[in-house]
Scaffold this active site. Structure first.
Site, PDB file in Angstrom:
ATOM      1  N   LYS A   9       0.832  -1.207   0.000  1.00 46.76           N
ATOM      2  CA  LYS A   9       0.000   0.000   0.000  1.00 46.76           C
ATOM      3  C   LYS A   9       0.867   1.258   0.000  1.00 46.76           C
ATOM      4  O   LYS A   9       2.083   1.185   0.267  1.00 46.76           O
ATOM      5  CB  LYS A   9      -0.918  -0.037   1.231  1.00 46.76           C
ATOM      6  CG  LYS A   9      -1.962  -1.163   1.181  1.00 46.76           C
ATOM      7  CD  LYS A   9      -2.894  -1.114   2.398  1.00 46.76           C
ATOM      8  CE  LYS A   9      -3.927  -2.236   2.333  1.00 46.76           C
ATOM      9  NZ  LYS A   9      -4.904  -2.149   3.465  1.00 46.76           N
ATOM     10  N   TYR A  49     -12.089  -1.382  -3.795  1.00 45.73           N
ATOM     11  CA  TYR A  49     -12.623  -1.684  -2.453  1.00 45.73           C
ATOM     12  C   TYR A  49     -14.153  -1.569  -2.417  1.00 45.73           C
ATOM     13  O   TYR A  49     -14.718  -1.285  -1.356  1.00 45.73           O
ATOM     14  CB  TYR A  49     -11.986  -0.770  -1.419  1.00 45.73           C
ATOM     15  CG  TYR A  49     -10.657  -1.284  -0.857  1.00 45.73           C
ATOM     16  CD1 TYR A  49     -10.568  -2.554  -0.270  1.00 45.73           C
ATOM     17  CD2 TYR A  49      -9.513  -0.508  -0.871  1.00 45.73           C
ATOM     18  CE1 TYR A  49      -9.369  -3.015   0.262  1.00 45.73           C
ATOM     19  CE2 TYR A  49      -8.310  -0.971  -0.333  1.00 45.73           C
ATOM     20  CZ  TYR A  49      -8.251  -2.232   0.236  1.00 45.73           C
ATOM     21  OH  TYR A  49      -7.070  -2.688   0.775  1.00 45.73           O
ATOM     22  N   ASN A 112      -1.859  -0.084   6.951  1.00 50.87           N
ATOM     23  CA  ASN A 112      -1.333  -1.373   7.424  1.00 50.87           C
ATOM     24  C   ASN A 112      -0.454  -2.074   6.382  1.00 50.87           C
ATOM     25  O   ASN A 112      -0.346  -3.292   6.360  1.00 50.87           O
ATOM     26  CB  ASN A 112      -2.475  -2.258   7.927  1.00 50.87           C
ATOM     27  CG  ASN A 112      -3.550  -2.480   6.882  1.00 50.87           C
ATOM     28  OD1 ASN A 112      -3.364  -2.132   5.720  1.00 50.87           O
ATOM     29  ND2 ASN A 112      -4.653  -3.076   7.273  1.00 50.87           N
ATOM     30  N   HIS A 115      -1.975  -5.412   1.366  1.00 50.18           N
ATOM     31  CA  HIS A 115      -3.308  -5.957   1.098  1.00 50.18           C
ATOM     32  C   HIS A 115      -3.166  -7.390   0.621  1.00 50.18           C
ATOM     33  O   HIS A 115      -2.197  -7.723  -0.064  1.00 50.18           O
ATOM     34  CB  HIS A 115      -4.014  -5.153  -0.006  1.00 50.18           C
ATOM     35  CG  HIS A 115      -5.194  -5.874  -0.588  1.00 50.18           C
ATOM     36  ND1 HIS A 115      -6.435  -5.829   0.000  1.00 50.18           N
ATOM     37  CD2 HIS A 115      -5.298  -6.707  -1.644  1.00 50.18           C
ATOM     38  CE1 HIS A 115      -7.261  -6.616  -0.689  1.00 50.18           C
ATOM     39  NE2 HIS A 115      -6.593  -7.149  -1.700  1.00 50.18           N
ATOM     40  N   GLU A 126      -9.832  -9.288  -8.031  1.00 48.36           N
ATOM     41  CA  GLU A 126      -8.761  -8.326  -7.748  1.00 48.36           C
ATOM     42  C   GLU A 126      -7.583  -8.473  -8.714  1.00 48.36           C
ATOM     43  O   GLU A 126      -6.981  -7.483  -9.124  1.00 48.36           O
ATOM     44  CB  GLU A 126      -8.288  -8.492  -6.304  1.00 48.36           C
ATOM     45  CG  GLU A 126      -9.371  -8.066  -5.316  1.00 48.36           C
ATOM     46  CD  GLU A 126      -8.989  -8.296  -3.868  1.00 48.36           C
ATOM     47  OE1 GLU A 126      -7.891  -8.840  -3.599  1.00 48.36           O
ATOM     48  OE2 GLU A 126      -9.781  -7.907  -2.996  1.00 48.36           O
TER      49      GLU A 126
HETATM   50  P1  ATP Z   1      -7.041  -5.832   2.979  1.00 46.13           P
HETATM   51  O1  ATP Z   1      -8.373  -6.092   2.316  1.00 46.13           O
HETATM   52  O2  ATP Z   1      -6.484  -4.449   2.724  1.00 46.13           O
HETATM   53  O3  ATP Z   1      -6.060  -6.926   2.720  1.00 46.13           O
HETATM   54  P2  ATP Z   1      -8.090  -6.933   5.390  1.00 46.13           P
HETATM   55  O4  ATP Z   1      -8.710  -7.956   4.511  1.00 46.13           O
HETATM   56  O5  ATP Z   1      -7.218  -7.397   6.515  1.00 46.13           O
HETATM   57  O6  ATP Z   1      -7.256  -5.885   4.561  1.00 46.13           O
HETATM   58  P3  ATP Z   1     -10.605  -5.530   5.392  1.00 46.13           P
HETATM   59  O7  ATP Z   1     -11.653  -5.760   6.419  1.00 46.13           O
HETATM   60  O8  ATP Z   1     -10.796  -6.093   4.025  1.00 46.13           O
HETATM   61  O9  ATP Z   1      -9.202  -5.997   6.016  1.00 46.13           O
HETATM   62  O10 ATP Z   1     -10.397  -3.956   5.295  1.00 46.13           O
HETATM   63  C1  ATP Z   1      -9.764  -3.374   4.161  1.00 46.13           C
HETATM   64  C2  ATP Z   1      -8.858  -2.268   4.628  1.00 46.13           C
HETATM   65  O11 ATP Z   1      -9.656  -1.221   5.167  1.00 46.13           O
HETATM   66  C3  ATP Z   1      -7.907  -2.635   5.772  1.00 46.13           C
HETATM   67  O12 ATP Z   1      -6.731  -3.284   5.366  1.00 46.13           O
HETATM   68  C4  ATP Z   1      -7.594  -1.269   6.340  1.00 46.13           C
HETATM   69  O13 ATP Z   1      -6.653  -0.576   5.517  1.00 46.13           O
HETATM   70  C5  ATP Z   1      -8.962  -0.587   6.243  1.00 46.13           C
HETATM   71  N1  ATP Z   1      -9.756  -0.785   7.452  1.00 46.13           N
HETATM   72  C6  ATP Z   1     -10.352  -1.908   7.902  1.00 46.13           C
HETATM   73  N2  ATP Z   1     -10.998  -1.731   9.047  1.00 46.13           N
HETATM   74  C7  ATP Z   1     -10.823  -0.421   9.355  1.00 46.13           C
HETATM   75  C8  ATP Z   1     -11.240   0.417  10.432  1.00 46.13           C
HETATM   76  N3  ATP Z   1     -11.999  -0.049  11.420  1.00 46.13           N
HETATM   77  N4  ATP Z   1     -10.853   1.708  10.400  1.00 46.13           N
HETATM   78  C9  ATP Z   1     -10.102   2.214   9.385  1.00 46.13           C
HETATM   79  N5  ATP Z   1      -9.675   1.479   8.337  1.00 46.13           N
HETATM   80  C10 ATP Z   1     -10.019   0.184   8.323  1.00 46.13           C
HETATM   81 MG    MG Z   2      -9.852  -7.435   2.789  1.00 49.80          MG
END
Ligand code: ATP
Ligand code: MG
Length: 138
Positions: A9, A49, A112, A115, A126
């Protein structure tokens, strides 16, 4: 053999973590079969997303994902989806296991670093979002 989409990211790219992430991917025996750097615009981040459209953090997340360059990769291997998510660690870095990328490098639940796709159908969507079949090696 399974494929998954990985992204370093914008926070990971700007902090100089591309190499650290790739080192862990290769160290774990996952194959990188496609890679590119791209700077998504807001609409592209929103499309990527789209499953999170209704979530309260959608606006912030898509602003962040379009804030700078990212590196998208297709990873291949047995159980690539689960293995890549294991390397990444939990979404919230405070809950991520010791030794995972997010535990080690993330600074924020949103920023974080990486992804990863979470299932075969999302992986297919994706991967197709960023790569055509000529850009993925056999
Ligand atoms: P990713 O899809 O990016 O791999 P993930 O699958 O672990 O991450 P998801 O639930 O799909 O988590 O959320 C997508 C992204 O949205 C997260 O990686 C983070 O960057 C952001 N995100 C998720 N939860 C929160 C939250 N509570 N507050 C702010 N940002 C969040
Ligand atoms: Mg995710």
């Amino acid at each position: 053999m399974e494929r998954t989409l990985a992204i370093v990211k914008p926070d990971g790219v700007s902090r100089g973590l591309i190499g650290d992430v790739i080192k862990r991917i290769e160290g774990r025996g996952l194959k990188i079969v496609a890679a590119k750097m791209l700077h998504m615009n807001r609409a592209q981040a929103e499309g990527f997303y789209a499953v999170h459209r209704e979530r309260p953090f959608f606006g912030d997340l898509t602003a962040f994902m379009s804030s700078g360059p990212a590196v998208a990769m297709v990873l291949a291997g047995e159980n690539a989806i689960a293995r890549w998510r294991e390397l990444m660690g939990a979404t919230d870095y405070r809950k991520a296991a010791e030794g995972t990328i997010r535990r080690e490098f993330a600074t924020d639940i949103e920023k974080n670093v990486v992804h990863g796709s979470d299932a075969p159908d999302t992986a297919a969507f994706e991967i197709g979002y960023f790569f055509n079949r000529f850009e993925i090696v056999a």
